[in-house]
Design a protein around this motif. Sequence first.
Motif, PDB file in Angstrom:
ATOM      1  N   ALA A   1       0.741  -1.168  -0.186  1.00  0.00           N
ATOM      2  CA  ALA A   1       0.099  -0.062  -0.048  1.00  0.00           C
ATOM      3  C   ALA A   1       0.916   1.221  -0.135  1.00  0.00           C
ATOM      4  O   ALA A   1       0.748   2.066  -0.628  1.00  0.00           O
ATOM      5  CB  ALA A   1      -1.063  -0.062   1.190  1.00  0.00           C
ATOM      6  N   TRP A   2       1.830   1.213   0.748  1.00  0.00           N
ATOM      7  CA  TRP A   2       2.693   2.399   0.783  1.00  0.00           C
ATOM      8  C   TRP A   2       3.552   2.854  -0.629  1.00  0.00           C
ATOM      9  O   TRP A   2       3.547   3.950  -1.035  1.00  0.00           O
ATOM     10  CB  TRP A   2       3.956   2.130   1.906  1.00  0.00           C
ATOM     11  CG  TRP A   2       4.865   3.127   2.029  1.00  0.00           C
ATOM     12  CD1 TRP A   2       6.364   3.096   2.009  1.00  0.00           C
ATOM     13  CD2 TRP A   2       4.549   4.542   2.349  1.00  0.00           C
ATOM     14  NE1 TRP A   2       7.016   4.072   2.144  1.00  0.00           N
ATOM     15  CE2 TRP A   2       5.994   5.146   2.448  1.00  0.00           C
ATOM     16  CE3 TRP A   2       3.626   5.274   2.649  1.00  0.00           C
ATOM     17  CZ2 TRP A   2       6.157   6.335   2.736  1.00  0.00           C
ATOM     18  CZ3 TRP A   2       3.823   6.706   3.219  1.00  0.00           C
ATOM     19  CH2 TRP A   2       5.175   7.297   3.013  1.00  0.00           C
TER      20      TRP A   2
ATOM     21  N   LEU B   1      -7.315   2.710  -8.507  1.00  0.00           N
ATOM     22  CA  LEU B   1      -7.343   2.537  -7.144  1.00  0.00           C
ATOM     23  C   LEU B   1      -7.990   1.265  -6.677  1.00  0.00           C
ATOM     24  O   LEU B   1      -7.721   0.600  -5.870  1.00  0.00           O
ATOM     25  CB  LEU B   1      -7.575   3.589  -6.484  1.00  0.00           C
ATOM     26  CG  LEU B   1      -6.699   4.841  -6.325  1.00  0.00           C
ATOM     27  CD1 LEU B   1      -7.440   5.956  -5.544  1.00  0.00           C
ATOM     28  CD2 LEU B   1      -5.321   4.639  -5.553  1.00  0.00           C
TER      29      LEU B   1
ATOM     30  N   ARG C   1       2.315   2.026  -3.495  1.00  0.00           N
ATOM     31  CA  ARG C   1       1.099   2.468  -4.579  1.00  0.00           C
ATOM     32  C   ARG C   1       0.907   3.877  -3.982  1.00  0.00           C
ATOM     33  O   ARG C   1       0.556   4.725  -4.903  1.00  0.00           O
ATOM     34  CB  ARG C   1      -0.019   1.520  -4.343  1.00  0.00           C
ATOM     35  CG  ARG C   1       0.231   0.150  -4.620  1.00  0.00           C
ATOM     36  CD  ARG C   1       0.313  -0.356  -5.951  1.00  0.00           C
ATOM     37  NE  ARG C   1       1.538   0.347  -6.867  1.00  0.00           N
ATOM     38  CZ  ARG C   1       2.694   0.107  -6.585  1.00  0.00           C
ATOM     39  NH1 ARG C   1       3.043  -1.002  -5.859  1.00  0.00           N
ATOM     40  NH2 ARG C   1       3.508   0.600  -7.349  1.00  0.00           N
ATOM     41  N   PHE C   2       0.931   4.088  -2.765  1.00  0.00           N
ATOM     42  CA  PHE C   2       0.552   5.707  -2.219  1.00  0.00           C
ATOM     43  C   PHE C   2       1.755   6.591  -3.024  1.00  0.00           C
ATOM     44  O   PHE C   2       1.119   7.655  -3.474  1.00  0.00           O
ATOM     45  CB  PHE C   2       0.504   5.740  -0.861  1.00  0.00           C
ATOM     46  CG  PHE C   2       0.425   7.047  -0.614  1.00  0.00           C
ATOM     47  CD1 PHE C   2      -0.611   7.712  -0.478  1.00  0.00           C
ATOM     48  CD2 PHE C   2       1.729   7.675   0.096  1.00  0.00           C
ATOM     49  CE1 PHE C   2      -0.854   9.324   0.050  1.00  0.00           C
ATOM     50  CE2 PHE C   2       1.554   8.859   0.468  1.00  0.00           C
ATOM     51  CZ  PHE C   2       0.629   9.737   0.389  1.00  0.00           C
TER      52      PHE C   2
ATOM     53  N   PHE D   1       0.009   9.474  -5.386  1.00  0.00           N
ATOM     54  CA  PHE D   1      -0.570  10.807  -4.712  1.00  0.00           C
ATOM     55  C   PHE D   1       0.356  11.820  -4.746  1.00  0.00           C
ATOM     56  O   PHE D   1      -0.205  12.943  -5.126  1.00  0.00           O
ATOM     57  CB  PHE D   1      -1.073  10.210  -3.500  1.00  0.00           C
ATOM     58  CG  PHE D   1      -2.404   9.473  -3.383  1.00  0.00           C
ATOM     59  CD1 PHE D   1      -3.576  10.188  -3.614  1.00  0.00           C
ATOM     60  CD2 PHE D   1      -2.402   8.210  -3.294  1.00  0.00           C
ATOM     61  CE1 PHE D   1      -4.716   9.599  -3.745  1.00  0.00           C
ATOM     62  CE2 PHE D   1      -3.842   7.603  -3.405  1.00  0.00           C
ATOM     63  CZ  PHE D   1      -4.808   8.376  -3.467  1.00  0.00           C
TER      64      PHE D   1
ATOM     65  N   PHE E   1      -8.627  13.222  -3.534  1.00  0.00           N
ATOM     66  CA  PHE E   1      -8.405  11.571  -3.542  1.00  0.00           C
ATOM     67  C   PHE E   1      -8.922  10.893  -4.646  1.00  0.00           C
ATOM     68  O   PHE E   1      -9.278   9.773  -4.533  1.00  0.00           O
ATOM     69  CB  PHE E   1      -9.238  11.144  -2.192  1.00  0.00           C
ATOM     70  CG  PHE E   1      -8.796   9.580  -1.703  1.00  0.00           C
ATOM     71  CD1 PHE E   1      -7.529   9.473  -0.866  1.00  0.00           C
ATOM     72  CD2 PHE E   1      -9.230   8.568  -2.040  1.00  0.00           C
ATOM     73  CE1 PHE E   1      -7.273   8.348  -0.447  1.00  0.00           C
ATOM     74  CE2 PHE E   1      -8.817   7.235  -1.505  1.00  0.00           C
ATOM     75  CZ  PHE E   1      -7.532   7.377  -0.849  1.00  0.00           C
TER      76      PHE E   1
ATOM     77  N   TYR F   1      -5.995  -1.683  -7.386  1.00  0.00           N
ATOM     78  CA  TYR F   1      -4.961  -1.826  -6.507  1.00  0.00           C
ATOM     79  C   TYR F   1      -5.653  -2.510  -5.087  1.00  0.00           C
ATOM     80  O   TYR F   1      -4.968  -3.510  -4.473  1.00  0.00           O
ATOM     81  CB  TYR F   1      -4.442  -0.461  -6.125  1.00  0.00           C
ATOM     82  CG  TYR F   1      -3.432   0.109  -7.197  1.00  0.00           C
ATOM     83  CD1 TYR F   1      -3.284  -0.444  -8.260  1.00  0.00           C
ATOM     84  CD2 TYR F   1      -3.049   1.492  -6.835  1.00  0.00           C
ATOM     85  CE1 TYR F   1      -2.436  -0.058  -9.305  1.00  0.00           C
ATOM     86  CE2 TYR F   1      -2.284   1.918  -7.908  1.00  0.00           C
ATOM     87  CZ  TYR F   1      -2.077   1.170  -9.013  1.00  0.00           C
ATOM     88  OH  TYR F   1      -1.185   1.737  -9.915  1.00  0.00           O
TER      89      TYR F   1
ATOM     90  N   LYS G   1      10.268   4.638  -0.556  1.00  0.00           N
ATOM     91  CA  LYS G   1       9.803   3.289  -0.497  1.00  0.00           C
ATOM     92  C   LYS G   1       9.928   2.500   0.570  1.00  0.00           C
ATOM     93  O   LYS G   1       9.275   1.467   0.954  1.00  0.00           O
ATOM     94  CB  LYS G   1       9.887   2.789  -1.612  1.00  0.00           C
ATOM     95  CG  LYS G   1      11.335   2.329  -2.017  1.00  0.00           C
ATOM     96  CD  LYS G   1      11.250   1.625  -3.436  1.00  0.00           C
ATOM     97  CE  LYS G   1      12.623   1.030  -3.730  1.00  0.00           C
ATOM     98  NZ  LYS G   1      13.890   1.991  -3.980  1.00  0.00           N
TER      99      LYS G   1
END
Length: 426
Positions: free
Chosen positions: A91-92, A182, A94-95, A99, A144, A185, A379
């Motif tokens: 998740a980190w 998203l 992908r963020f 974003f 978002f 994901y 990352k």
Amino acid sequence: MTPIRERLGRLPTLADRFSSRRNSIGLIRLTLALGVLVAHSWPLGYGLDDLGTDFTHRQTNVGQISVYGFFVLSGFLITGSGMRFTIGRFAWHRFLRIFPGFWVCLLVTALVFAPLVAIYERGTLAGFFTHPAGPFDFLVGNWFTAMRQHPISGLLTETPYGERVGGPSAFNGSLWSLRYELICYILVGALAVTAVLRKAPRAVFLLFAIFYLIIVRDFSNAADVFSRPPARGTAGPYPLIGGFSLDSLIYLTFMFLCGAAARVYQHRLPMHGAIASVAAVGLLGSMWQGGFIIIGMPAFAYLLLYVSVALPSWTHSIGRDRDYSYGIYIYAFPVQQSISLLGGNQWGVAVYILLSAAGTMLLAIPSWHLIERPVMKLKDYEPGFVRRMRDGTAPATDPPVAAAQPGPAAAEPALAKPAPAAVPAP
């Protein structure tokens, strides 16, 4: 074993030919991003349909195919990431990839492009910030990826695209597909945290088959080989991510699952030029003669994966260390709208495309070097309390991240929808 099966058994597989350091995915992503820019040149520069619409009898177009391509590659790469990392690390990553660059793009769009357009169109900023659909509403509504608001302060009414939709037009209509990415994901994260990716890969193929059967049903219920049944409508809106076109959700998720299924079954998926030739014939034939959604879409997915391992080695480094494709995706639309407003479309489509590409690269390059690449250095960051918890239960560390970092999908393929909040079908 029959001779045919013996011959197929000797074919190299995707697992045999693919390596995280030896592939052409970076070049393909760059090509797809530029494909969206080129396709959008017709509606944004001249108020016409996207490139390829007539040739395919309105089944698809170059912009939409490029979107599909991004989802195929994302499905392949993101599924691999989900198989390697813990859910928190997944998740980190992908963020970080989506974003920070996206947020800076929103700020640039709302607080740089839009004020300059207001001054050019109206000669003043009076009423710009207090408009009911002003720049701060744009930022709050879209932070978002919901993209609840596309126009800003009633501007861009006299561009070719503004005249096409009949009013204020989108400043950055390309960002619509991020929320679909998203969702995909989240799907991979759910499959990873339940150990399905590692222990029950057949579930991925089952999902792929279910979505394909839905598309086959669409084709069988259509009026002819070029048509689709009536749209399914929308779902939502939901908190943060907004509403979804159910058709877009199904078709984009299917292409993502094409890549995901290829990843979990890469050791069984043959990669051969003869198969790629058949896929190319199927793709072009279905675009011309009909049946694109049941023949052309999976054929295109196979072709992308084949090309990623079949191109010469000198292409492998393109886009690997400098991935400008995301920056092209998020900045091309406002650049093209601005060039149209300033009259840069008056010298013909070729010059307009060159101006659009040059202007977009002026933003895409800094986006990578100043935002995207620096934040990706985080990352491997891990908060102290998480590290202590992990060290207290399992000393193992995550394997190194693959070189090819997937980014979001490309820009919106269908631009004819006049309602700002509407999501076009794929």
